[in-house]
Each structure stands twice: as C-alpha cells, then as structure tokens.
Design an enzyme around this catalytic site. Structure first.
Site, PDB file in Angstrom:
ATOM      1  N   ALA A  61      32.689  59.234 -22.845  1.00  0.00           N
ATOM      2  CA  ALA A  61      31.392  58.602 -22.642  1.00  0.00           C
ATOM      3  C   ALA A  61      31.163  58.447 -21.138  1.00  0.00           C
ATOM      4  O   ALA A  61      32.104  58.460 -20.344  1.00  0.00           O
ATOM      5  CB  ALA A  61      31.340  57.251 -23.341  1.00  0.00           C
ATOM      6  N   GLY A 106      35.001  59.681 -26.069  1.00  0.00           N
ATOM      7  CA  GLY A 106      33.900  60.154 -26.893  1.00  0.00           C
ATOM      8  C   GLY A 106      33.982  61.627 -27.221  1.00  0.00           C
ATOM      9  O   GLY A 106      33.492  62.064 -28.257  1.00  0.00           O
ATOM     10  N   GLU A 109      36.266  61.852 -30.094  1.00  0.00           N
ATOM     11  CA  GLU A 109      35.569  61.311 -31.261  1.00  0.00           C
ATOM     12  C   GLU A 109      34.541  62.297 -31.809  1.00  0.00           C
ATOM     13  O   GLU A 109      34.351  62.397 -33.030  1.00  0.00           O
ATOM     14  CB  GLU A 109      34.914  59.980 -30.886  1.00  0.00           C
ATOM     15  N   GLU A 129      40.570  54.768 -23.861  1.00  0.00           N
ATOM     16  CA  GLU A 129      39.655  53.658 -23.580  1.00  0.00           C
ATOM     17  C   GLU A 129      40.366  52.391 -23.114  1.00  0.00           C
ATOM     18  O   GLU A 129      39.822  51.630 -22.310  1.00  0.00           O
ATOM     19  CB  GLU A 129      38.812  53.348 -24.827  1.00  0.00           C
TER      20      GLU A 129
END
Length: 259
Positions: A61, A106, A109, A129
């Site tokens: 992200a 991300g 993911e 993270e």
C-alpha cells in the site's frame, strides 16, 4: 473510467491488468484501488493481474498516503482495499496473479485474493506491516492462514519475514515458477485459454463453490456444492455439453461468464 495508474489490454478474450506506478514501485494508492474496483467489476472474461516491469509486482500500500491518515481515513482505506481483494476473490471470471518482483503487504494480499499465482524466480513475498506499526488490512490476516495454515501465517505476519519464490511455492503461496516475465505471462495466457474452452458457467459455479466451502465443515461445504450442482442443470451450457458428448463433437459453449 480514465485509468491513470492501470494499463489494460484485451486479446483473445483475456484481459491483462497492469498496475503502473513505477515511481512508487506500483504501490496501491486510493486512486489505484478505485481503478482496480472499476476494471475488475466490469470484467467480462478471464483476467491476468500483474505489475509494470521493474523491481516490484506491487510493493504494498502507498505508505506516503497512509502516513498522513487519521484512524477514520485508515479504516476507509482498509475498507477500499478489502473491497478490491473481495472482488478479485468473488468475481465470476478466473483471475491469475502474475508476480514479477516484490509482492509485499497489499501486493501479497492482491495475489492471495486471485484464483492462483504464477511468479518469476526473482519474486519475493511478505506481509511486513508490523515493521511500520500496522497490520495487514486488505485481507492478509484472513487469506494467508487459509493458504498456508494458521501457524505459518502467524510466523510470517508477526515477524514480517520475506519469503523468496522457491519457499513461496513450497508453502503453497505460488502455483508455478518461471525463469522470466515473458515465460510467466505466456503460461498464464495458455492456462486461461485452456480454461476458456470449458463452460464459463460451470467454471464460475466451481469458483463460487470453492469460495463458499472454504473454512466450512464438510457437511456445510457439501450443501453449498449440491446447490451449485443443481444450478448447473439450469444452464444452457449443461444442455450443450451433454449433447456434444453424446454426439461425439466439440461443445459450442456460450462465452458469457454469468450464471
């Protein structure tokens, strides 16, 4: 929609969606996630999801955006990311993630939400993270344990450890490894072409059933399978497939991916 951070190319009914933010190693911004929602939601055929050539598939992200977010904005950002990964998982068409480079946070993911993952030998996966004081928020805490088991998922998420391509394949994150990007994308197209020869409605029902049965006890899973099996009998593809088999000819299935 005017795609500023994605590239799309459709050839022979297969659409390749490329996250294209080279200045940010293809990181997922609000804009990128919104564009992904639009393009995946409008899919009418199989998808390949990849990142622009470079060191990263999707580096994660967008940390620059997240660093300025309030808790409320962070929740909304997570909601947007989860909407994208949930859509990739539930969309009727098959989706292959083609990972070439880093797939962190991300990016990992996104890959987990696709039907399966092809990767180049240089690829690296991870959920780092916790090193930023955050947790996976786009589905990593849920899907990683489904993919590799709870204990392995805890180890990877708690430590933020990176996993090279060979280990990712060994633990079940990756289906196939390839020496380079071109070989990987070619193989993905061949796979989706082979899938595309089958009944689209049947493939869509299989995808929905596998998703519905995941994490359920056997009895509940079988009930979901039985409901989908019954639904298959209502489709034109069932009539065409059985008739073609009995007539010893190739079936001429519809090209619609809706059931």
């Amino acid at each position: 929609m005017d795609y500023r951070t994605l590239g799309t190319e459709t050839r022979d009914g297969i659409t390749t969606v490329t996250v294209t933010r080279p200045e940010a190693r293809n990181a997922l911004s609000r804009r990128t996630l919104t564009e992904l929602l639009h393009v995946v939601g409008g899919a009418t055929g199989p998808l390949i999801l990849t990142g622009a050539p470079g060191p990263a598939f999707v580096a994660g992200a967008d940390i620059r955006e997240m660093a300025r977010m309030t808790p409320e904005e962070g929740e909304e950002f997570g909601r947007l990311g989860q909407a994208v990964t949930s859509l990739l998982e539930s969309v009727r068409v098959p989706v292959i993630a083609c990972v070439d480079g880093y797939a962190f946070g991300g990016g990992c993911e996104l890959a987990l939400a696709c039907d399966f993952v092809y990767a180049t030998e240089k690829s690296v996966f991870g959920q780092p993270e916790v090193t930023l004081g955050l947790i996976p928020g786009f589905g990593g805490c849920v899907r990683l344990q489904q993919q590799v088991g709870p204990a392995r998922a805890r180890e990877l998420i708690y430590s933020g450890r990176r996993v090279d391509a060979a280990e990712a394949q060994r633990i079940g994150l990756v289906n196939e490894l390839f020496p380079d990007r071109d070989a990987m994308l070619t193989a993905a197209r061949h796979t989706l072409t082979a899938i595309g020869r089958n009944s689209p409605s049947a493939v869509s029902l299989c995808k929905a059933t596998i998703n519905a049965a995941r994490g359920q006890d056997v009895r509940t899973g079988l009930l979901a399978e039985l409901a989908a099996f019954r639904q298959a009998f209502t489709t034109p593809d069932r009539h065409e497939g059985t008739a073609a088999f009995l007539a010893k000819r190739e079936p001429a299935f519809s090209r619609h991916w809706e059931v």
